[in-house]
Design an enzyme around this catalytic site. Structure first.
Site, PDB file in Angstrom:
ATOM      1  N   PHE A 185     -32.336  10.628   9.843  1.00 25.60           N
ATOM      2  CA  PHE A 185     -33.365   9.571   9.795  1.00 25.60           C
ATOM      3  C   PHE A 185     -34.748  10.217   9.598  1.00 25.60           C
ATOM      4  CE2 PHE A 185     -36.121   6.344  11.685  1.00 25.60           C
ATOM      5  CZ  PHE A 185     -35.603   5.177  11.151  1.00 25.60           C
ATOM      6  N   ASP A 206     -29.724  12.405  18.953  1.00 25.24           N
ATOM      7  CA  ASP A 206     -30.406  11.140  18.731  1.00 25.24           C
ATOM      8  C   ASP A 206     -29.323  10.065  18.784  1.00 25.24           C
ATOM      9  OD1 ASP A 206     -31.555   8.795  17.740  1.00 25.24           O
ATOM     10  OD2 ASP A 206     -33.052   9.920  16.601  1.00 25.24           O
ATOM     11  N   TYR A 221     -33.907  -1.074  20.859  1.00 24.40           N
ATOM     12  CA  TYR A 221     -33.996  -2.371  20.160  1.00 24.40           C
ATOM     13  C   TYR A 221     -32.862  -2.596  19.171  1.00 24.40           C
ATOM     14  CZ  TYR A 221     -36.492   0.804  16.989  1.00 24.40           C
ATOM     15  OH  TYR A 221     -36.851   1.877  16.207  1.00 24.40           O
ATOM     16  N   LYS A 222     -31.931  -1.628  19.073  1.00 20.89           N
ATOM     17  CA  LYS A 222     -30.800  -1.786  18.153  1.00 20.89           C
ATOM     18  C   LYS A 222     -29.667  -2.476  18.925  1.00 20.89           C
ATOM     19  CE  LYS A 222     -32.686   1.700  15.159  1.00 20.89           C
ATOM     20  NZ  LYS A 222     -32.817   3.103  14.777  1.00 20.89           N
TER      21      LYS A 222
HETATM   22  C1  LIG Z   1     -34.033   3.648  14.432  1.00 21.33           C
HETATM   23  C2  LIG Z   1     -34.161   5.127  14.556  1.00 21.33           C
HETATM   24  C3  LIG Z   1     -35.371   5.737  14.967  1.00 21.33           C
HETATM   25  C4  LIG Z   1     -36.600   4.884  15.205  1.00 21.33           C
HETATM   26  O1  LIG Z   1     -37.652   5.529  15.836  1.00 21.33           O
HETATM   27  P1  LIG Z   1     -38.903   4.653  16.316  1.00 21.33           P
HETATM   28  O2  LIG Z   1     -39.855   5.608  16.890  1.00 21.33           O
HETATM   29  O3  LIG Z   1     -38.377   3.650  17.309  1.00 21.33           O
HETATM   30  O4  LIG Z   1     -39.429   3.931  15.131  1.00 21.33           O
HETATM   31  C5  LIG Z   1     -35.381   7.109  15.113  1.00 21.33           C
HETATM   32  N1  LIG Z   1     -34.274   7.864  14.857  1.00 21.33           N
HETATM   33  C6  LIG Z   1     -33.108   7.307  14.443  1.00 21.33           C
HETATM   34  C7  LIG Z   1     -31.919   8.165  14.160  1.00 21.33           C
HETATM   35  C8  LIG Z   1     -33.022   5.917  14.276  1.00 21.33           C
HETATM   36  O5  LIG Z   1     -31.877   5.365  13.861  1.00 21.33           O
END
Ligand SMILES: *Cc1c(COP(=O)(O)O)cnc(C)c1O
Length: 414
Positions: free
Chosen positions: A128, A205, A230-231
């Site tokens: 990501f 992560d 939030y997922k």
């Molecule tokens: C959704 C997601 C994020 C999001 O990070 P935010 O700081 O909440 O925007 C980070 N890493 C991964 C792997 C994700 O899937």
């Protein structure tokens, strides 16, 4: 296929929970629970009650009564319900991006202090974006190197790939347990073993994993972890991240954002920063108490249902989606990017076709909401407690109809 979906819904032991989510029984097809989960109906009431009673009446006394400890007590509940983590190792606060930064920087500094030759942060080339950017920034800041694992675009890290990329230079390995693009699910226990054999630390992560696949951080000997709420934890837009630091590392890790809420004695308001003992030292400033309320609601529901049961439904949902895809989408040239074996994938699947960008845009016009990821990927995220098999069928039939319409448009030059 319609009969089969009906039968699967009828036999689904978790079907009754759908009606607890706002809008889940509407005609809209929601395939983005992996990105922003639906709200629980109790959350709508709970937030109102929080404003009227806890905030409105307890006012600043709320800090002493429970808010000061909420990042840790909610962290412990998340740890127990979905992370396989004993108490005292998890906390809530910050965005996932900031959490990744704080924990990864603490880890590489501790490693450099132990052995200055530990100069590499190992990460997936296709992880990501935030994870890649954070790691690059830390490397630049601390004079370290990023070692990119060259995964296939639509696959993830395997034990073989990791083994080939760790060495006596490894400081930290950062891995997404479930890849956001392909849903590739790693063998985290094996990756921890390989990382430790090389003398590195493993940070997971869990953003696309938490609340949908079982996680056993303590048993797998993972060193650090972070993830979104939030997922699949349905905390709402911008709800805070959680972090995990194994007890064995807490005393030797110093996170870089020193704030009064992580101080050993915050109300002393003293001249110097003295980190708190235990997990509290990883907190920086005032935590987002309001935004933790919806997360707590979803954790309660997960505690009630059980993560193993949630995973079983998730496997059934993605399995059914794969089946439907093979029957009605494969003949149109759609390719499944995610693992065919349930053990190799998380809670979503990704379907590839050259027209998926246009398909996604057209589907949104019809209240069918998947999302699109370059190149050519349509992500179908299936949140186990709020998605029905019938919804999967309707959504994938809409994908077929849209693809057929776009194909015939291009055939007629329209
Ligand atoms: C959704 C997601 C994020 C999001 O990070 P935010 O700081 O909440 O925007 C980070 N890493 C991964 C792997 C994700 O899937």
């Amino acid at each position: 296929m319609s009969a089969r979906a009906t039968e699967l819904d009828r036999d689904d032991p978790l079907a009754e929970h759908r009606k607890r989510f706002v809008g889940a029984e509407s005609a809209l097809v929601y395939f983005d629970g992996n990105s922003l989960g639906r709200p629980l109906a109790v959350t709508a009431e709970g937030l109102g009650r929080f404003v009227e009673q806890e905030w409105g009446q307890r006012l600043i006394r709320g800090w002493d009564e429970q808010w000061y400890d909420l990042p840790l007590t909610l962290g412990d509940r998340i740890g127990r319900a979905v992370l396989g983590a004993d108490a005292g190792q998890c906390f809530v606060g910050d965005s996932t991006t900031v959490m990744l930064y704080k924990l990864a920087r603490a880890a590489v500094d501790a490693q450099a202090g132990r052995d200055p030759r530990r100069t590499e942060i190992v990460v997936d080339r296709h992880d990501f974006p935030t994870d890649r950017y954070v790691v690059e920034a830390i490397a630049a800041e601390r004079g370290l190197e990023v070692r990119w694992i060259e995964t296939e675009l639509d696959l993830g890290i395997t034990p073989e790939l990791l083994s080939a990329n760790v060495s006596e230079s490894t400081a930290l390995v950062l891995v997404s347990q479930v890849s956001y693009r392909s849903a590739h699910l790693v063998d985290a226990a094996e990756l921890a073993r390989i990382t430790h054999e090389a003398g590195g630390l493993l940070m997971l992560d869990l953003s696309h994993a938490v609340g949908v696949v079982p996680v056993e951080l303590d048993a797998w000997q993972v060193d650090l972890a972070a993830g979104c709420s939030y997922k699949y934890l349905n905390g709402g837009p911008g709800s805070p991240a959680f972090g995990y630091v194994a007890t064995r590392h807490q005393a030797t890790l110093e996170q870089p954002v020193h704030g009064w809420m992580g101080h050993a004695d915050p109300f002393l308001m003293g001249p110097d920063y003295q980190p708190s003992a235990g997990i509290r030292r990883f907190i920086s400033g005032t935590p987002p108490i309001l935004a933790m309320q919806p997360v707590a609601d979803m954790v309660s529901l997960i505690e009630e249902v059980g993560i193993e049961e949630i995973r079983a439904k998730s496997v059934a949902l993605t399995g059914f989606a794969v089946e439907v895809c093979e029957e009605i989408l494969a003949p149109l040239g759609v390719v499944l990017i995610s693992a065919r074996e349930p053990a190799g994938r998380g809670g979503h699947i990704t379907l590839s076709h050259p027209h998926m960008r246009a398909v996604n845009a057209a589907l949104w016009q019809q209240d069918v909401i998947p999302d699109y990821r370059d190149p050519d990927g349509l992500r179908i995220g299936l949140s186990p407690l709020s998605t029905s098999f019938e919804e999967v069928r309707r959504g994938l039939e809409a994908v077929r109809d849209t693809l057929l319409a776009i194909d015939s448009d291009s055939a007629t030059g329209g």
